[in-house]
Write an enzyme that holds these catalytic residues in place. Sequence first.
Site, PDB file in Angstrom:
ATOM      1  N   ASP A 271       1.056  -1.032  -0.180  1.00  0.00           N
ATOM      2  CA  ASP A 271       0.000  -0.085  -0.066  1.00  0.00           C
ATOM      3  C   ASP A 271       0.916   1.341   0.005  1.00  0.00           C
ATOM      4  O   ASP A 271       1.607   1.294   1.054  1.00  0.00           O
ATOM      5  CB  ASP A 271      -0.797  -0.136   1.374  1.00  0.00           C
ATOM      6  CG  ASP A 271      -1.830   1.061   1.237  1.00  0.00           C
ATOM      7  OD1 ASP A 271      -1.826   1.859   0.424  1.00  0.00           O
ATOM      8  OD2 ASP A 271      -2.822   0.829   2.444  1.00  0.00           O
ATOM      9  N   ASP A 332     -10.385   4.167  -1.147  1.00  0.00           N
ATOM     10  CA  ASP A 332     -11.039   3.201  -0.088  1.00  0.00           C
ATOM     11  C   ASP A 332     -12.651   3.092  -0.229  1.00  0.00           C
ATOM     12  O   ASP A 332     -13.334   4.025  -0.429  1.00  0.00           O
ATOM     13  CB  ASP A 332     -10.586   3.419   1.297  1.00  0.00           C
ATOM     14  CG  ASP A 332      -9.211   3.075   1.644  1.00  0.00           C
ATOM     15  OD1 ASP A 332      -8.304   3.243   0.571  1.00  0.00           O
ATOM     16  OD2 ASP A 332      -8.823   3.332   2.829  1.00  0.00           O
TER      17      ASP A 332
HETATM   18  C1  GLA Z   1      -5.189   2.183   2.922  1.00  0.00           C
HETATM   19  C2  GLA Z   1      -6.006   1.185   2.004  1.00  0.00           C
HETATM   20  C3  GLA Z   1      -7.066   0.310   2.870  1.00  0.00           C
HETATM   21  C4  GLA Z   1      -6.188  -0.286   4.063  1.00  0.00           C
HETATM   22  C5  GLA Z   1      -5.772   0.984   4.921  1.00  0.00           C
HETATM   23  C6  GLA Z   1      -4.906   0.524   6.149  1.00  0.00           C
HETATM   24  O1  GLA Z   1      -6.333   3.323   3.264  1.00  0.00           O
HETATM   25  O2  GLA Z   1      -6.350   1.703   0.900  1.00  0.00           O
HETATM   26  O3  GLA Z   1      -7.483  -0.559   1.913  1.00  0.00           O
HETATM   27  O4  GLA Z   1      -5.292  -1.040   3.990  1.00  0.00           O
HETATM   28  O5  GLA Z   1      -4.557   1.791   4.225  1.00  0.00           O
HETATM   29  O6  GLA Z   1      -4.330   1.540   6.596  1.00  0.00           O
END
Ligand code: GLA
Length: 506
Positions: A271, A332
């Site tokens: 990520d 997200d």
């Molecule tokens: C980002 C990702 C999420 C999750 C969070 C964890 O926002 O897009 O899917 O993994 O980080 O902190």
Amino acid sequence: MSRLGKMLAVTGMLLLQSSASYAGSGSAGGVWLIDGSPAFPGLRMIEIHGRQGRYEGTVTSDWYGSLPLSDLHVRGPQITFRLDNGNAAVSPSPVWRLEVKGERAHIQGRIWYQTIDLSARRGAEGEARARRFTVAPLPAFTPLTPATDLARTPPMGWSSWNRFGDKIDDATIRRQADALVASGLRDLGYVYVNIDDGWQGERDASGAIRPNARFPDMKKLADYLHSKGLRLGLYSSPGPKTCAGYTGSYGHVEQDAGTYARWGVDYLKYDLCSGEAFYRDADALRRAYAQMGRALRATGRPIVYSLCEYGRENVGRWGVSVGGQLWRTTGDIEDRYHSMATNGFDRNGDPDDVNPGSWNDPDMLEIGNGGMTDVEYRTHFSLWALVAAPLLTGNDMTALTPATKAILGNRDVIAVDQDPLGVSARRVRRDGDIEIWRKPLADGAAIGIFNRGLAARDVVLKEEDLGAKRGETIIDLWAHRSLPAGTRRLKIACHGAVVLKIVSAG
Ligand code: GLA
């Protein structure tokens, strides 16, 4: 000399040169050390140096390393500037202010969600050196050959983030895994148990990443999951910090990949998070993701590689070349219809990027988390299956209701997602709130009829929507029955979906 040693030496030399141009005591220029910063972004210091009235400077933080100051103006003891953390589109920098009072300064600003209102003290070059951030160079890009044996159908499993955030521990993961098995969902294909953000601890003396105290032994946890016919997924970031502020892989990419392989990890979600400050253009982004892709490949262990950089720089076009099997296409998901629908209908990636081993990921499932109706959750599942998205459930498996189980456990809809042809649906018709999506299958096709509006609608299907020929069978995959011959009018609930399978004759 080690690579790190060389980097430190080079950085040190540059700093010695630049220190010569520091403005002296009493002026705004110099080193401002910050001791009481909030953990995000972990401000360490601000450096401002000038020559002949021209100033430049940096802010150093645990999250973003060293960020250059832009729009920098020095007016006596008042300094103003802006900071770009690589996410200016979402959170543009306001004007920061630094006001000098003798050997102390007051700093006010904001970065992403964090308001800064702190005091700083003037420091010396030696103190500044200790706080500077060493920039790890990225390897040059060379494409990886696509893996032929990983994620030939979209990955299926459970992930901790949507329901638990970082409130996770070994016992929670085991309970979820046990429930996944007991529910029968493992046997329908949900085999990955993915620990998202929140498992990481600090690095040991050799730099190896350790899990935090909530995960006493990652290898044992992997063994446990494997003994249940499940697989372990972990999460990291190419930046120094993950999105929830845990330790990222920055500067330790190869070492981390080796650690994951030794623990028996089968899946990595990588990520971008704080790496967005470091890897800002397409080339840097691709090289950063390729570095981990290559490191995972070098371990010799088959580890599914999930890229999470929110769809930046057309990742679907290069995800495979960095060793990825799937990539997020957007930001997200949240547990509400409009968020799910935006990701699922409008930001689900380009169908041309989908192939066996190459999947668009509009984010993990929210089914069963309580923010949508069952009708909306059926729409969520239908949409993900049609676009061949990963099916990573994000609910509490120990509290699985019959309604949630009926959605996640619909074998026919799962089969649409997992179809061996590995093709994504495309939108074939849009008529106001009604959308029709069509996915070719190995033995026919699946059609999704969706109503994004707030009132139930009668939809009359056209022959070209179905592509059906005389003699073919049409099955409603949620009602579990064949449509009476010639049926073309369907009622679709508000926010609802019908999924039809057209089975080729013969
Ligand atoms: C980002 C990702 C999420 C999750 C969070 C964890 O926002 O897009 O899917 O993994 O980080 O902190």
